[in-house]
Design a protein around this motif. Structure first.
Motif, PDB file in Angstrom:
ATOM      1  N   HIS A  21     -23.728 -65.919 -77.876  1.00 46.50           N
ATOM      2  CA  HIS A  21     -24.169 -65.860 -79.276  1.00 46.50           C
ATOM      3  C   HIS A  21     -24.144 -67.175 -80.011  1.00 46.50           C
ATOM      4  O   HIS A  21     -24.791 -67.317 -81.030  1.00 46.50           O
ATOM      5  CB  HIS A  21     -23.287 -64.862 -80.042  1.00 46.50           C
ATOM      6  CG  HIS A  21     -23.355 -63.479 -79.492  1.00 46.50           C
ATOM      7  ND1 HIS A  21     -24.485 -62.710 -79.584  1.00 46.50           N
ATOM      8  CD2 HIS A  21     -22.456 -62.743 -78.814  1.00 46.50           C
ATOM      9  CE1 HIS A  21     -24.257 -61.547 -78.998  1.00 46.50           C
ATOM     10  NE2 HIS A  21     -23.040 -61.543 -78.519  1.00 46.50           N
ATOM     11  N   LYS A  22     -23.380 -68.119 -79.519  1.00 49.21           N
ATOM     12  CA  LYS A  22     -23.191 -69.329 -80.320  1.00 49.21           C
ATOM     13  C   LYS A  22     -23.953 -70.524 -79.781  1.00 49.21           C
ATOM     14  O   LYS A  22     -23.847 -71.608 -80.324  1.00 49.21           O
ATOM     15  CB  LYS A  22     -21.697 -69.654 -80.395  1.00 49.21           C
ATOM     16  CG  LYS A  22     -20.915 -68.621 -81.193  1.00 49.21           C
ATOM     17  CD  LYS A  22     -20.849 -69.025 -82.642  1.00 49.21           C
ATOM     18  CE  LYS A  22     -20.279 -67.923 -83.490  1.00 49.21           C
ATOM     19  NZ  LYS A  22     -19.597 -68.439 -84.673  1.00 49.21           N
ATOM     20  N   ALA A  80     -18.694 -64.053 -75.089  1.00 48.14           N
ATOM     21  CA  ALA A  80     -19.432 -63.720 -76.309  1.00 48.14           C
ATOM     22  C   ALA A  80     -19.934 -64.987 -76.979  1.00 48.14           C
ATOM     23  O   ALA A  80     -21.052 -65.049 -77.480  1.00 48.14           O
ATOM     24  CB  ALA A  80     -18.536 -62.938 -77.262  1.00 48.14           C
ATOM     25  N   GLU A  81     -19.101 -66.006 -76.946  1.00 46.41           N
ATOM     26  CA  GLU A  81     -19.498 -67.273 -77.563  1.00 46.41           C
ATOM     27  C   GLU A  81     -20.685 -67.902 -76.833  1.00 46.41           C
ATOM     28  O   GLU A  81     -21.610 -68.411 -77.454  1.00 46.41           O
ATOM     29  CB  GLU A  81     -18.290 -68.213 -77.542  1.00 46.41           C
ATOM     30  CG  GLU A  81     -18.284 -69.168 -78.675  1.00 46.41           C
ATOM     31  CD  GLU A  81     -16.863 -69.536 -79.108  1.00 46.41           C
ATOM     32  OE1 GLU A  81     -16.764 -70.323 -80.033  1.00 46.41           O
ATOM     33  OE2 GLU A  81     -15.875 -69.035 -78.525  1.00 46.41           O
ATOM     34  N   ALA A 137     -14.043 -63.269 -75.036  1.00 37.17           N
ATOM     35  CA  ALA A 137     -14.396 -64.033 -76.234  1.00 37.17           C
ATOM     36  C   ALA A 137     -15.257 -65.231 -75.868  1.00 37.17           C
ATOM     37  O   ALA A 137     -16.253 -65.535 -76.519  1.00 37.17           O
ATOM     38  CB  ALA A 137     -13.139 -64.477 -76.965  1.00 37.17           C
TER      39      ALA A 137
END
Lengths: 992, 320
Positions: free
Chosen positions: A798-799, A794-795, A791
């Motif tokens: 993408h963030k 992914a952050e 997670a």
């Protein structure tokens, strides 16, 4: 751990210590007693007499548990377990497995690069040990290749003829004089059978090691050590060396040659520079012919020559070892040998520069010699007198070589049989060649042919003084066009003019093909570090004259035509574009040639580069007279000693150090200052300060290493030939390596900017602004390579904003990093009184450095390549226009050593050639209008590249651009191939 | 229509929606409900939640953060009826698997964003395209935006379904346009009502009016297998176009990729033809129209923007 792995580990741990001593003892037994191997320990040389290998080499595992050492002295090898006092070389293995691998014959350099093995002390000793080990294992016999060398068609006539572009719709006013169609679209390779034959030879000949220069330079050094005056100034000693080489070098003219002379004695030769990095090939002598990537032909005789008559005499006398031996503090140099923080090029070469070709062409060498003589007579200072004598002597060597070429042409005329039309034509060519070599470069060139022959002879000579690593051919269009204009103006009728133009195309093509007659020596590890790179002999086209007028001329178009027809990876063709001065038609033609060749020329913006140079103190006229060097780096022609590739620096390493309190995870020890663990940073500003501290430390160390190496070159390897051909040394009475040139700089390559910017942006946005997790949590995830932290990964991906998407944050961080780098380098002392200029390109080191780096806050996993040059990450998935704007917005004044911005574009199947070229020109033109400095298109799809990986034999001539240089895709290692495939692909148009 | 005008995407470096290098502004909201709609995220003029199940890492951060108590199953597929599209889960999602579709159509900020690429438009003969959804829903703000673009010499192209009130369009938007791509789907009014939700009277009337205006007008026929690509429909449309003196028509061959975009929005598909059109079928359609003397232009089959992952589209977040 599985039980099998546990059993394996047990065996390794138990068996290894025994194996090492046993292995060493077995090796000693062979070397001491086998007659065919004894010469490795004790030998006789015609000049040096009887000599023995003397060294103590210690072997130890990182934990210090296993130790053994070997003593070489008096012609024997003795082995003991335990440590040694004051060894010449300590080889340190990461673990027992690495130790076993080493003795099982793993590639020494590859192990160094992977940090499985490190060493302290003399690298050449290690390389000699590697060769002896291979000799023992292989019984002294070289390994035959699995398959015979086979490249391309069997006959020149079968070489494919690439299609030409379209005729020029509207020839630009002021940039064309004699060409009806500046695109010369009516011509293809089929119209130049001689070029086709020369190209075929270049494509199908296997490169061979050439020992000629190595033997001559060793002979000179040994004679000098035995009989010479030790007080001889280094520059004069080196002048004697290059004079010796040029006087004894074979004068060679191949069939079909229009230009006489060759860099080496082989058709495609690999010259060896034992005083620089030549010993790097030592451990590979028996296997280099069988290696998978870029195998070299080598004869038994050549192996023997290098092993017995060359390398033994340079073990301590090469630049790398001399520098280490004379450094008060070796730390900066030892870090270089770990390949993690930076890579210093001065251990190999100081080239990446360009001599004053127009001066040599217009004055002739005899006149320059006369000036040296006059200055010698006028000078009272003995050092200066020796310097001027050195200039004279180096030039004399060139003149002797030119005379030998004329002799050779005349010999061929005497001994050859010339029948029929072709025979007569050859006789005429040889007659003209002999005449020209008697005239130039001694006296001024007056025709295009004379000018090209003079340039080639000077180029050959430079390649025999210094290792060819980025020697520049230069602004051939601007320099040679006056000769062409004179000839075409004198042409009486259209037919004569047409012949003159065709002759010019052929001559320019012949020079470009001449430049393929040698390659730099690359140890196998280099296939990984600089995969597929040739020397990168830059030709620079277009731009403006010193007065600011357009420099695009008839010869620009002719050289573009030759580039289009020959599709060579080297010479590396670079094109300058001056918005508002050069025509749109010229930019469009550059894009057309790029589309046809897939990868060349690369495009540069005069409006960004010229101000970047004037900001460094270059006069406007001198800034305008720039050529690219090596990959992309600007050098002011003939007056600027800019070793533009002095180092390649890993910008990501200091980030990893900042996350680990100054310890680099791969090096495993305190390299930088202690800036605190990840739990100590309260805000982004404090982390940014830590990064600056670590980066500053790495920059300081790299400069320290470069300065040490530079001072070693001043003692070991001044360049009297360069100095004679440069603007400045004559007036200042100093060699270029002492600061004799008018402008002095060292150019650096900063690698991984995008990776650092994306990482810092993620830290700032997600850790310190949004407080999504703490820095220690992030570091733990990085250390786990994101396993169990999906997670979070992914952050990160993408963030957080990514450079190239057009957001303000990454743009600001990029500017801050660049400003810091610029300021830190500007504050450095420089060994010849110059300045350090940062640039952002990477050759293929973004792959090598990436291999040695852990997971990054940008979301990039461990071991993956960094972004090439200065290119947004493919994972940012930013639109091409956004990427171009983001890169264009960076301040050119902070990147005076230029950038390499890779753009991979794919034409849609339904697009016409015209639409593709129009679109490329639109992107490039808009990018330059926005201030962009450099860009390079790869016009190829990932699908094509995958296809070439699967069927290399069908894609031998598939040209790709790496980061600043071209390579044939099939000659690249798989890591670099994969990196090219992973680059973001921008559609150029609609599908069919 | 309720609420403020919205857009659902700004795609840069677009090469398929008009000449040259373009930026495409996708407006949210449409008066039609074509069963094959290629941009279903453009149908409703409200902010919607979109879920990309493939990107989901299964961390359940969305469930934990949801203030409306939308439970797990709904989050796995789509938020469902209780979702208020408040965006709490979008912020929570580490993988950016969720996003709110719909950002304000702010002419000033959009003009600034679109003009960043002006040199690319100018040098390639490109410009800006208004697409959707249906841009004519918002003639005033788009007219204002188009005027700002035209003032800098930018070519502005409208892609429309033709279903709009003439007066506000003619007053605010039409004068600012460089060209119009006008989609004609079905000639028969009943069929149009059946497949597109409304009949085609207003569309036909608007097309005729535009024929008499000065703006460059290109009719385009989307080829939808079994619906618009029938001989009867093409003949009827062709006849009508020829009667109006139209010389040129473009064909948009069917692209099945839109089907993948329904699920993330929680919209069931009514029409579900999943294959690309065979080349001969497209050629036959073209020949049919060409036989009437029309010049037929082929459009690329994959010229529609996708919602996730192709990267050519700047995320709306970069506008806010």
């Amino acid at each position: 751990m599985s039980s099998l792995a546990a059993a394996h580990r047990y065996l390794v741990d138990r068996v290894t210590p025994v194996v090492i001593t046993t292995k060493l003892r077995a090796m000693a037994a062979m070397l001491n007693h086998r007659p065919s191997l004894r010469h490795h320990l004790r030998d006789v040389h015609p000049i040096a007499g009887a000599h023995a290998f003397r060294a103590t080499i210690a072997f130890v595992t990182e934990d210090g548990r296993d130790r053994a050492h070997a003593v070489f002295a008096g012609g024997t090898m003795r082995v003991s377990s335990g440590g040694a006092a004051e060894p010449d070389l300590t080889v340190r293995f990461r673990d027992r497995e690495a130790m076993r691998g080493f003795f099982a014959g793993q590639d020494t350099f590859a192990m160094l690069l992977d940090n499985a093995l490190t060493f302290e002390g003399n690298l050449s000793c290690l390389l000699k040990f590697g060769h002896m080990s291979a000799a023992v294992t292989l019984g002294g016999k070289k390994v035959a290749p699995a398959q015979p060398w086979q490249r391309g068609p069997a006959r020149p006539e079968e070489l494919p003829v690439p299609p030409a572009g379209e005729p020029c719709a509207e020839p630009p006013v002021g940039e064309v004089v004699h060409l009806d169609d500046p695109h010369l679209a009516a011509y293809t390779l089929a119209d130049f059978p001689r070029l086709r034959r020369l190209l075929w030879a270049a494509r199908t000949t296997q490169p061979s090691i050439c020992t000629e220069r190595a033997l001559l330079v060793t002979e000179h050094a040994l004679l000098h050590r035995r009989d010479g005056d030790p007080a001889t100034p280094p520059v004069l000693r080196q002048a004697e060396a290059i004079h010796h080489v040029l006087c004894h070098k074979r004068a060679i003219i191949h069939d079909d040659d229009l230009l006489a002379g060759t860099v080496t004695a082989e058709r495609i030769g690999i010259p060896i520079f034992p005083e620089l990095g030549g010993t790097g090939i030592w451990p590979e002598l028996l296997t280099v012919e069988a290696r998978e990537l870029n195998p070299y032909r080598i004869s038994e005789r050549q192996i023997e020559d290098l092993d017995r008559r060359v390398f033994p005499f340079w073990i301590n006398e090469n630049v790398r070892e001399w520098t280490k031996a004379h450094a008060a503090d070796r730390t900066a140099l030892e870090l270089d040998e770990r390949f993690v923080l930076y890579f210093m090029w001065k251990t190999q070469a100081t080239t990446h520069t360009v001599v004053d070709v127009p001066r040599a062409l217009s004055r002739g060498l005899v006149d320059i010699q006369a000036e040296a003589r006059r200055r010698e007579a006028e000078s009272a200072d003995p050092g200066r007198r020796a310097f001027y004598r050195a200039l004279w002597l180096a030039l004399e060597g060139v003149l002797v070589y030119a005379a030998h070429l004329a002799d050779e042409a005349e010999r061929q005329l005497r001994e050859g049989r010339f029948t029929g039309e072709e025979g007569e034509a050859r006789r005429a060519t040889l007659t003209e060649m002999a005449r020209i070599c008697r005239k130039v470069p001694a006296r001024p060139a007056e025709t295009l042919h004379e000018a090209l022959q003079a340039i080639w002879i000077l180029f050959v000579a430079q390649h025999n003084e210094n290792m060819g690593a980025g020697l520049v051919l230069g602004r051939l269009d601007a320099w040679l066009d006056p000769y062409l204009q004179r000839e075409l103006a004198a042409a009486g009728d259209p037919v004569a003019k047409r012949r003159g133009i065709e002759r010019a195309i052929e001559l320019c093509g012949a020079l470009m093909l001449k430049a393929t007659d040698h390659l730099p020596m690359v140890p196998d590890v280099g296939n990984r570090l600089f995969g597929g790179s040739s020397e990168n002999q830059v030709i620079t086209l277009g731009g403006v004259t010193p007065e600011g007028k357009t420099a695009v001329c008839d010869l620009t178009w002719i050289l573009l035509k030759a580039t289009e027809m020959l599709r060579l990876k080297d010479p590396n063709v670079n094109a300058r574009y001056a918005p508002g001065v050069n025509s749109a038609a010229y930019l469009r033609r550059l894009c057309e040639v790029n589309a046809l060749t897939r990868a060349t020329p690369s495009l540069h913006n005069d409006a960004a580069i010229v101000p970047a140079l004037t900001a460094q103190g270059f006069s406007l006229a001198h800034a305008r007279d720039w050529t690219a060097t090596g990959c992309v780096e600007p050098t002011s022609c003939g007056r600027h000693f800019g070793h533009t590739n002095c180092m390649m620096l890993n910008l990501v390493a200091p980030l990893e150090m900042a996350l680990h309190d100054g310890v680099h995870p791969v090096l495993g020890r305190q390299v930088g200052p202690r800036t605190g663990g990840p739990e100590n940073f309260a805000d982004y500003a404090s982390f940014w300060r830590a990064y600056q501290a670590q980066l500053g430390c790495v920059i300081d160390r790299s400069v320290e290493a470069n300065n040490l190496l530079g001072r070693a070159h001043q003692v070991l390897k001044p360049s009297p030939l360069f100095s004679a051909l440069f603007d400045g040394p004559m007036e200042k009475g100093k060699d270029v390596i002492e600061g004799g040139a008018r402008y002095n700089t060292s150019g650096t390559a900063m690698i991984g900017l995008t990776d650092v910017v994306d990482s810092l942006a993620a830290i700032r946005r997600l850790v310190f602004e949004q407080r999504r997790w703490t820095l220690p949590v992030l570091v733990a995830a990085l250390e786990a390579d994101f396993v169990g932290h999906e997670a979070l990964a992914a952050e990160l991906r993408h963030k957080a904003p990514k450079f190239g998407q057009g957001d303000a944050l990454t743009q600001e961080i990029a500017a801050e990093v660049q400003a810091f780098v610029q300021a830190r380098f500007a504050a450095q002392e420089h060994y010849r009184g110059g300045t350090y200029l940062p640039g952002y390109w990477s050759m293929s080191n973004h792959v090598a450095f990436g291999l040695l780096s852990g997971a990054l806050p940008s979301g990039r996993p461990r071991g993956k390549p960094f972004t090439p040059g200065l290119t947004p990450a493919a994972s940012a998935q930013a639109a091409l226009t956004s990427q171009l704007r983001a890169v264009a917005r960076l301040d050119g004044a902070r990147m005076p050593n230029n950038i390499a911005f890779n753009v991979k574009v794919v034409p849609g199947g339904g697009d016409s050639q015209r639409a593709v070229v129009d679109r490329m020109a639109a992107y490039a033109g808009a990018y330059f209008e926005l201030g962009g400095m450099q860009m390079q298109f790869n016009v190829v799809s990932s699908a094509t590249l995958r296809e070439a990986m699967a069927h290399p034999e069908e894609h031998r001539d598939l040209l790709v651009r790496i980061s600043g240089y071209n390579a044939y895709f099939v000659e690249l290692n798989r890591d670099i191939q994969a990196e090219l495939i992973a680059r973001m692909e921008h559609q150029l148009g609609a599908a069919a | 229509m309720t609420g403020a005008p919205l857009i659902f995407a700004l795609e840069r470096n677009a090469l398929d929606d008009g000449p040259g290098i373009r930026s495409v502004l996708f407006v949210k909201g449409c008066p039609l409900r074509c069963v094959w709609c290629q941009n279903p995220e453009g149908l409703r003029a409200v902010v919607e939640l979109q879920l990309n199940a493939e990107a989901c890492v299964g961390c359940d951060a969305c469930v934990a953060r949801c203030p409306h108590g939308v439970g797990r199953p709904a989050h796995e597929q789509h938020a469902g009826a209780r979702c208020r599209a408040c965006g709490a889960c979008v912020d929570a999602c580490p993988a950016a698997a969720r996003r709110l579709v719909g950002a304000p159509l702010d002419p000033e900020r959009l003009a600034a964003a679109l003009l960043e690429d002006e040199p690319f438009y100018r040098r390639s003969g490109g410009g800006v395209t208004f697409s959707g959804g249906e841009p004519t829903l918002y003639p005033r703000p788009l007219g204002q935006l188009a005027a700002a673009l035209r003032a800098r010499g930018v070519h502005v192209l409208l892609e429309t379904c033709g279903q709009f009130a003439w007066e506000p369009f003619a007053e605010h938007l039409l004068p600012q346009l460089s060209a119009i791509y006008f989609d004609l789907k079905l000639a028969d009014a009943d069929a149009h009502r059946r497949y597109c939700g409304v009949d085609n009277a207003q569309i036909r009337a608007n097309f005729v009016r535009l024929r008499h205006s000065a703006v460059e007008l290109l009719p385009r026929i989307p080829l939808v297998p079994g619906i618009t690509d029938t001989a009867a429909n093409l003949d009827a449309l062709g006849e009508w176009l020829v009667a109006l003196g139209v010389e040129r028509v473009a064909l948009l061959p069917y692209n099945p990729l839109w089907l993948a975009k329904r699920v993330p929005l929680g919209q069931p598909a009514v029409y579900s033809h999943g294959a690309w059109m065979p080349e001969q079928a497209v050629a036959a359609c073209a020949a049919r129209l060409a036989a009437r003397g029309l010049r037929v232009q082929r459009w690329a089959a994959d010229a529609t923007p996708s919602t996730f992952g192709t990267g050519q589209k700047s995320a709306l977040s970069s506008l806010s």
